[in-house]
Each structure stands twice: as structure tokens, then as C-alpha cells.
Design a protein around this motif. Structure first.
Motif, short mmCIF file in Angstrom:
data_model
loop_
_atom_site.label_atom_id
_atom_site.label_comp_id
_atom_site.label_asym_id
_atom_site.label_seq_id
_atom_site.Cartn_x
_atom_site.Cartn_y
_atom_site.Cartn_z
N GLU A 154 44.57 53.54 49.61
CA GLU A 154 44.91 54.24 48.37
C GLU A 154 46.38 54.65 48.33
O GLU A 154 46.77 55.47 47.51
CB GLU A 154 44.03 55.49 48.22
N SER A 155 47.20 54.08 49.19
CA SER A 155 48.60 54.50 49.28
C SER A 155 49.41 54.00 48.09
O SER A 155 49.11 52.97 47.48
CB SER A 155 49.23 53.98 50.58
N GLY A 156 50.45 54.75 47.78
CA GLY A 156 51.35 54.37 46.70
C GLY A 156 52.03 53.04 46.97
O GLY A 156 52.23 52.24 46.05
N GLN A 157 52.36 52.75 48.22
CA GLN A 157 53.01 51.48 48.55
C GLN A 157 52.06 50.31 48.31
O GLN A 157 52.48 49.27 47.80
CB GLN A 157 53.51 51.49 49.99
N ARG A 158 50.80 50.44 48.65
CA ARG A 158 49.84 49.37 48.40
C ARG A 158 49.69 49.15 46.89
O ARG A 158 49.64 48.03 46.42
CB ARG A 158 48.48 49.69 49.03
N HIS A 159 49.62 50.24 46.15
CA HIS A 159 49.51 50.14 44.70
C HIS A 159 50.73 49.44 44.10
O HIS A 159 50.60 48.59 43.23
CB HIS A 159 49.34 51.53 44.09
N LEU A 160 51.90 49.79 44.59
CA LEU A 160 53.15 49.25 44.04
C LEU A 160 53.39 47.80 44.44
O LEU A 160 53.73 46.96 43.61
CB LEU A 160 54.32 50.12 44.50
N PHE A 161 53.21 47.48 45.71
CA PHE A 161 53.58 46.16 46.22
C PHE A 161 52.42 45.18 46.32
O PHE A 161 52.63 44.00 46.55
CB PHE A 161 54.27 46.29 47.58
N GLY A 162 51.20 45.65 46.18
CA GLY A 162 50.06 44.77 46.13
C GLY A 162 49.33 44.57 47.44
O GLY A 162 49.84 44.83 48.53
N GLU A 163 48.12 44.09 47.29
CA GLU A 163 47.23 43.85 48.41
C GLU A 163 47.77 42.78 49.35
O GLU A 163 47.66 42.89 50.57
CB GLU A 163 45.84 43.47 47.88
N ASP A 164 48.32 41.70 48.79
CA ASP A 164 48.85 40.62 49.63
C ASP A 164 49.97 41.11 50.55
O ASP A 164 50.05 40.72 51.71
CB ASP A 164 49.37 39.46 48.77
N TRP A 165 50.82 41.99 50.02
CA TRP A 165 51.91 42.54 50.83
C TRP A 165 51.33 43.47 51.90
O TRP A 165 51.73 43.41 53.06
CB TRP A 165 52.90 43.31 49.97
N ALA A 166 50.41 44.34 51.52
CA ALA A 166 49.90 45.37 52.42
C ALA A 166 48.99 44.82 53.51
O ALA A 166 48.86 45.42 54.58
CB ALA A 166 49.15 46.44 51.63
N SER A 167 48.34 43.70 53.25
CA SER A 167 47.41 43.11 54.22
C SER A 167 47.71 41.62 54.40
O SER A 167 46.93 40.76 54.01
CB SER A 167 45.97 43.27 53.73
N PRO A 168 48.86 41.31 55.00
CA PRO A 168 49.21 39.89 55.15
C PRO A 168 48.24 39.16 56.08
O PRO A 168 47.72 39.75 57.03
CB PRO A 168 50.62 39.92 55.73
N ALA A 169 48.01 37.90 55.79
CA ALA A 169 47.10 37.09 56.62
C ALA A 169 47.66 36.92 58.02
O ALA A 169 46.92 36.90 59.00
CB ALA A 169 46.88 35.73 55.97
#
Length: 168
Positions: free
Chosen positions: A73-88
Motif C-alpha cells: 500500500e506504499s505511495g511509491q508502489r502506487h506511483l511507480f506501479g506493480e512492475d517497478w515494485a515487484s520486478p521479476a
């Protein structure tokens, strides 16, 4: 006619939180961190983890520390997206995808790592995945040790997006 700059970063200081001027989530995190002793820090962080980003305590050059955890629920995840926050294929830490924002945010981390919690406000234009946005947010950054005996520290970042507008 008055104009405002495209990018504005201001340190507000923790006195603004203590006066009740911060977002309630920022205030709750600040109050919890400041009233917890080093022995209980892990328990203190648990309820806030979904909203936090956690970073190293190493600042290479003038860049902020690499990010090793991004809460759901972080602001960074919201701003930069799921792909950025959880790279493969995770690298050795995440970097803010907008280089100008990355550079402008470094001072807050530096102050936190010097021992003073950083609370500030930012209004800036960013680029994410080829799209342009204006974002306004407040952020609290604190340096913590995972245990009383630990020589290592990390930064806990709680950012609350106040306004987000797509401009392209």
C-alpha cells in the motif's frame, strides 16, 4: 501573475507533525517510532509495513539509498506501479524510475541517516513509463536499527501522495 516552480522540495521538520499538520498516517508512524525503544522496533514497524518502503543505509554518490522493500500500500508502489515494485528479476535494489526525482529526494535520506527524522513536502513533475505526471506528496524518512545490537541501519520511508495528475 504569480507562478510556482515546477519542482519544489521543502523540509517542514518534525515540529509540523507534532503540531498536527501532517497526514494522519504520517503522524501515527512518527508517534509510534518516536515512542518505541530499540528493543521493540520490529514490533513497532509491523503494522506500518504495508505503507512503508525500506532502503539501505548506503548512499552511493549523491543518490538516495537503494530500496529493498516496497509495501503493498506504499505511495511509491502506487506511483511507480506493480512492475517497478515487484520486478521479476530483482537487481541489487530498486531506484526511483525518474532520475530528477531520484536526485531531488536524496537530501531527505541523508538527513535521516545523520540521525534526524526528515519530514517534508514535494511538488514535482515526473516521468513514469513514458507518461508525465505532476505529483504532490509528503514524506517521513527515519533511520532505524533492526535490533539493539545491530550495527546495520536502514531507512523507513512513509510517503503519502496528496495529488497526482497525468499531464501527457
Amino acid at each position: 501573475m504569480l507562478t510556482r516552480p515546477d519542482t519544489h522540495f521543502s523540509e517542514l521538520g518534525t515540529q509540523a507533525i507534532e503540531k498536527g499538520l501532517a497526514d494522519p498516517a504520517v503522524s501515527a508512524f512518527y508517534d509510534s517510532i518516536m515512542s518505541t525503544d530499540a528493543v521493540q522496533i520490529q514490533q513497532c514497524l509491523k503494522p506500518f509495513l504495508p505503507h512503508l518502503s525500506l532502503c539501505s543505509d548506503k548512499m552511493p554518490g549523491n543518490a538516495p539509498p537503494p530500496i529493498f522493500y516496497v509495501g503493498k500500500e506504499s505511495g511509491q508502489r502506487h506511483l511507480f506501479g506493480e512492475d517497478w515494485a515487484s520486478p521479476a528479476t530483482p537487481a541489487c535494489g530498486l531506484r526511483t524510475p525518474d532520475p530528477d526525482l531520484e536526485k531531488a529526494s536524496a537530501e531527505g535520506y541523508r538527513k535521516a541517516l545523520e540521525g534526524t527524522p526528515y519530514y517534508g513536502y514535494a511538488h514535482t513533475k515526473i516521468q513514469v513509463n513514458g507518461e508525465f505526471y505532476e505529483v504532490a506528496f509528503e514524506r517521513l524518512i527515519v533511520a532505524v536499527r533492526p535490533s539493539l545490537q545491530s550495527d546495520l541501519r536502514f531507512c523507513a520511508y512513509l510517503g503519502v501522495i496528496q495529488d497526482l495528475q497525468r499531464t501527457s
